[in-house]
Design a protein around this motif. Sequence first.
Motif, PDB file in Angstrom:
ATOM      1  N   ASN A  72      -6.142 -27.426 -18.187  1.00 15.51           N
ATOM      2  CA  ASN A  72      -5.235 -27.679 -18.608  1.00 15.51           C
ATOM      3  C   ASN A  72      -4.400 -29.136 -17.931  1.00 15.51           C
ATOM      4  OD1 ASN A  72      -3.135 -27.208 -20.316  1.00 15.51           O
ATOM      5  ND2 ASN A  72      -1.693 -25.655 -19.131  1.00 15.51           N
ATOM      6  N   ARG A  73      -5.196 -30.008 -18.009  1.00 13.26           N
ATOM      7  CA  ARG A  73      -4.911 -31.258 -17.584  1.00 13.26           C
ATOM      8  C   ARG A  73      -4.636 -32.587 -18.306  1.00 13.26           C
ATOM      9  NH1 ARG A  73      -8.204 -31.749 -13.555  1.00 13.26           N
ATOM     10  NH2 ARG A  73      -9.467 -33.525 -13.913  1.00 13.26           N
ATOM     11  N   ILE A  74      -3.801 -34.092 -17.889  1.00 12.41           N
ATOM     12  CA  ILE A  74      -4.505 -34.259 -18.758  1.00 12.41           C
ATOM     13  C   ILE A  74      -4.463 -35.946 -17.553  1.00 12.41           C
ATOM     14  CG2 ILE A  74      -3.269 -36.728 -20.357  1.00 12.41           C
ATOM     15  CD1 ILE A  74      -1.879 -34.227 -21.785  1.00 12.41           C
ATOM     16  N   THR A  75      -5.265 -36.223 -17.656  1.00 13.62           N
ATOM     17  CA  THR A  75      -5.591 -37.438 -16.512  1.00 13.62           C
ATOM     18  C   THR A  75      -5.688 -38.945 -17.705  1.00 13.62           C
ATOM     19  OG1 THR A  75      -7.785 -35.722 -15.304  1.00 13.62           O
ATOM     20  CG2 THR A  75      -7.448 -38.932 -15.440  1.00 13.62           C
ATOM     21  N   VAL A  76      -5.165 -39.780 -16.769  1.00 14.64           N
ATOM     22  CA  VAL A  76      -4.631 -41.132 -17.610  1.00 14.64           C
ATOM     23  C   VAL A  76      -5.472 -41.939 -16.601  1.00 14.64           C
ATOM     24  CG1 VAL A  76      -2.397 -40.910 -17.024  1.00 14.64           C
ATOM     25  CG2 VAL A  76      -3.095 -42.609 -18.658  1.00 14.64           C
ATOM     26  N   GLY A  77      -5.630 -43.168 -16.330  1.00 13.95           N
ATOM     27  CA  GLY A  77      -6.339 -44.207 -15.873  1.00 13.95           C
ATOM     28  C   GLY A  77      -4.958 -45.260 -16.042  1.00 13.95           C
ATOM     29  N   LEU A  78      -4.704 -45.395 -14.337  1.00 11.57           N
ATOM     30  CA  LEU A  78      -4.024 -46.915 -13.905  1.00 11.57           C
ATOM     31  C   LEU A  78      -4.867 -48.400 -13.731  1.00 11.57           C
ATOM     32  CD1 LEU A  78      -0.845 -44.911 -12.350  1.00 11.57           C
ATOM     33  CD2 LEU A  78      -1.181 -45.655 -15.304  1.00 11.57           C
ATOM     34  N   ALA A 120       0.218 -44.088 -19.389  1.00 10.11           N
ATOM     35  CA  ALA A 120       1.196 -43.250 -18.477  1.00 10.11           C
ATOM     36  C   ALA A 120       2.485 -42.387 -19.676  1.00 10.11           C
ATOM     37  CB  ALA A 120       1.282 -43.605 -17.882  1.00 10.11           C
ATOM     38  N   ASP A 121       2.742 -43.496 -19.683  1.00  9.28           N
ATOM     39  CA  ASP A 121       4.238 -42.492 -20.855  1.00  9.28           C
ATOM     40  C   ASP A 121       3.415 -41.493 -22.043  1.00  9.28           C
ATOM     41  OD1 ASP A 121       6.336 -44.022 -19.659  1.00  9.28           O
ATOM     42  OD2 ASP A 121       5.871 -45.635 -20.487  1.00  9.28           O
ATOM     43  N   TRP A 122       2.795 -42.089 -22.793  1.00  8.22           N
ATOM     44  CA  TRP A 122       2.058 -41.357 -24.076  1.00  8.22           C
ATOM     45  C   TRP A 122       1.664 -39.696 -23.293  1.00  8.22           C
ATOM     46  CZ3 TRP A 122      -1.764 -38.911 -25.370  1.00  8.22           C
ATOM     47  CH2 TRP A 122      -2.126 -38.808 -27.001  1.00  8.22           C
ATOM     48  N   ALA A 123       0.592 -40.068 -21.762  1.00  6.15           N
ATOM     49  CA  ALA A 123       0.153 -38.999 -21.691  1.00  6.15           C
ATOM     50  C   ALA A 123       0.841 -38.214 -20.142  1.00  6.15           C
ATOM     51  CB  ALA A 123      -1.305 -39.642 -20.466  1.00  6.15           C
ATOM     52  N   ALA A 124       2.401 -38.378 -20.231  1.00  2.00           N
ATOM     53  CA  ALA A 124       2.972 -38.068 -19.949  1.00  2.00           C
ATOM     54  C   ALA A 124       4.203 -36.896 -20.816  1.00  2.00           C
ATOM     55  CB  ALA A 124       4.452 -38.426 -19.347  1.00  2.00           C
ATOM     56  N   ASP A 125       3.890 -37.624 -21.932  1.00  2.00           N
ATOM     57  CA  ASP A 125       4.737 -36.936 -23.161  1.00  2.00           C
ATOM     58  C   ASP A 125       3.536 -35.934 -24.120  1.00  2.00           C
ATOM     59  OD1 ASP A 125       6.881 -38.096 -22.969  1.00  2.00           O
ATOM     60  OD2 ASP A 125       6.324 -39.852 -24.769  1.00  2.00           O
ATOM     61  N   LEU A 170       4.155 -31.579 -23.908  1.00  2.00           N
ATOM     62  CA  LEU A 170       3.155 -30.575 -25.526  1.00  2.00           C
ATOM     63  C   LEU A 170       2.479 -29.558 -25.163  1.00  2.00           C
ATOM     64  CD1 LEU A 170       3.470 -33.725 -28.671  1.00  2.00           C
ATOM     65  CD2 LEU A 170       5.384 -31.821 -28.105  1.00  2.00           C
ATOM     66  N   ARG A 171       2.074 -30.172 -24.125  1.00  2.00           N
ATOM     67  CA  ARG A 171       0.714 -29.180 -23.748  1.00  2.00           C
ATOM     68  C   ARG A 171       1.266 -28.131 -22.925  1.00  2.00           C
ATOM     69  NH1 ARG A 171      -5.035 -30.866 -24.770  1.00  2.00           N
ATOM     70  NH2 ARG A 171      -4.994 -33.028 -26.398  1.00  2.00           N
ATOM     71  N   GLY A 172       1.818 -28.023 -21.981  1.00  4.21           N
ATOM     72  CA  GLY A 172       2.618 -27.506 -20.772  1.00  4.21           C
ATOM     73  C   GLY A 172       1.234 -27.427 -19.835  1.00  4.21           C
ATOM     74  N   ALA A 173       0.737 -29.272 -19.709  1.00  2.07           N
ATOM     75  CA  ALA A 173      -0.067 -29.352 -18.931  1.00  2.07           C
ATOM     76  C   ALA A 173       0.311 -30.095 -17.722  1.00  2.07           C
ATOM     77  CB  ALA A 173      -1.406 -29.918 -20.091  1.00  2.07           C
ATOM     78  N   ALA A 174      -0.459 -30.492 -16.693  1.00  2.00           N
ATOM     79  CA  ALA A 174      -0.434 -31.014 -15.623  1.00  2.00           C
ATOM     80  C   ALA A 174      -0.879 -32.613 -15.659  1.00  2.00           C
ATOM     81  CB  ALA A 174      -1.124 -30.466 -14.385  1.00  2.00           C
ATOM     82  N   LEU A 175      -0.527 -32.848 -15.518  1.00  2.00           N
ATOM     83  CA  LEU A 175      -0.994 -35.088 -15.465  1.00  2.00           C
ATOM     84  C   LEU A 175      -1.018 -35.857 -14.177  1.00  2.00           C
ATOM     85  CD1 LEU A 175      -0.257 -37.109 -17.390  1.00  2.00           C
ATOM     86  CD2 LEU A 175       1.674 -37.910 -16.246  1.00  2.00           C
ATOM     87  N   GLU A 176      -2.679 -35.547 -14.318  1.00  2.00           N
ATOM     88  CA  GLU A 176      -3.325 -36.169 -13.274  1.00  2.00           C
ATOM     89  C   GLU A 176      -3.425 -38.031 -13.276  1.00  2.00           C
ATOM     90  OE1 GLU A 176      -7.489 -36.339 -10.549  1.00  2.00           O
ATOM     91  OE2 GLU A 176      -7.061 -36.499 -12.701  1.00  2.00           O
ATOM     92  N   LEU A 177      -2.796 -38.596 -12.435  1.00  2.00           N
ATOM     93  CA  LEU A 177      -2.666 -39.749 -12.558  1.00  2.00           C
ATOM     94  C   LEU A 177      -4.094 -40.932 -11.674  1.00  2.00           C
ATOM     95  CD1 LEU A 177       1.684 -41.380 -11.766  1.00  2.00           C
ATOM     96  CD2 LEU A 177      -0.087 -40.799 -14.128  1.00  2.00           C
ATOM     97  N   VAL A 178      -4.529 -41.616 -12.768  1.00  2.00           N
ATOM     98  CA  VAL A 178      -6.295 -41.739 -11.915  1.00  2.00           C
ATOM     99  C   VAL A 178      -6.100 -43.816 -11.385  1.00  2.00           C
ATOM    100  CG1 VAL A 178      -8.818 -41.915 -11.477  1.00  2.00           C
ATOM    101  CG2 VAL A 178      -7.223 -39.690 -12.124  1.00  2.00           C
ATOM    102  N   ASP A 189      -8.223 -31.600 -20.099  1.00  2.00           N
ATOM    103  CA  ASP A 189      -8.445 -30.927 -21.741  1.00  2.00           C
ATOM    104  C   ASP A 189      -8.638 -32.099 -22.402  1.00  2.00           C
ATOM    105  OD1 ASP A 189      -8.426 -28.791 -21.372  1.00  2.00           O
ATOM    106  OD2 ASP A 189      -6.420 -28.996 -20.891  1.00  2.00           O
ATOM    107  N   LEU A 190      -8.243 -33.789 -21.506  1.00  8.04           N
ATOM    108  CA  LEU A 190      -7.733 -35.488 -22.513  1.00  8.04           C
ATOM    109  C   LEU A 190      -7.708 -36.312 -21.416  1.00  8.04           C
ATOM    110  CD1 LEU A 190      -7.228 -35.913 -24.955  1.00  8.04           C
ATOM    111  CD2 LEU A 190      -4.719 -35.846 -24.806  1.00  8.04           C
ATOM    112  N   LEU A 191      -8.321 -37.450 -21.745  1.00  6.62           N
ATOM    113  CA  LEU A 191      -8.516 -39.091 -20.496  1.00  6.62           C
ATOM    114  C   LEU A 191      -7.720 -39.614 -21.773  1.00  6.62           C
ATOM    115  CD1 LEU A 191      -9.078 -40.471 -18.087  1.00  6.62           C
ATOM    116  CD2 LEU A 191     -11.345 -40.977 -19.579  1.00  6.62           C
TER     117      LEU A 191
END
Length: 292
Positions: free
Chosen positions: A3-9, A19-24, A28-36, A101-103
Amino acid sequence: MSNRITVGLDGSVAGSAAADWAADEAVLRGAALELVHAEDWAQYGPFTAPLPEPRRQWAEELLSLTRDRLLREHGTLDITTHGTRGVAASKALAASAADADLLVLGSRGLGTVSGFIVGSTSSATIPETDTPVVLVRSVDGGERPLGDADDAGPVVLGLDLHSNCDRLLAFACEEADRRSCPLVVVHGWSLPPVFSYAPSLDPGIEKEMADGLQATLRELLSPWEQKYPRLAVDARTVLGQPAIQILDAASGAALVVVGRRIRRPALGARIGPITHAVMHHATSPVAVVAHD
């Protein structure tokens, strides 16, 4: 899944839009966000060596400042940061997203005619991971993504009826259901070469084949419509090149979903031509879902 979304910076405007799209999407998913941020030492010289201190500080500040900005917009979001060094960026991103769940990655726009640049890191990362990868568009220097995660457009799914479709259908149905938007399913097809002259000899042949494909698609979608009874599904079997039909349907879409067949060839995995075309020319965010 975690239940985590990872986004590459990477410090680019496209990375900020991702990063903005991943945060939104995380909201929506009630998931955590990981910035990499994945730093590839090899790009700074012929030898593997520690990064210069200013570069390391820049990477840490990129993660910290992005986290602070997103928390100002989404105060309750659980956001963590992670930096990697010393390995290829594509492998580092794939490893970070292994149980996500998503990159989410960014891609830079060239304009409506030329399409988008899917950078070397993104192109190399997609075949490295079985995690669904979303490419988020940024055009003309805009920091906000094209197609926010809560946009009202439909989710468009490009489907090959001759492939294993379950993973793509599950992903697309879930995305459309959580957005409360329609799901448009597109199967582009062409007459086999043996029937090249058949329509002029018997106009009914083309219609008969189209009706058969439509019936197959409806049968394939039936259990998913039962699972998601509130979901409005528009099933289309369209004569023409599949990539063009998907792109036509994708105008104004909240998300476009295409597949990538999982292969482990000796010369490395690759992305199929239809998915490749959609990745480079769809204006909406594009999700590439690996499947058997």
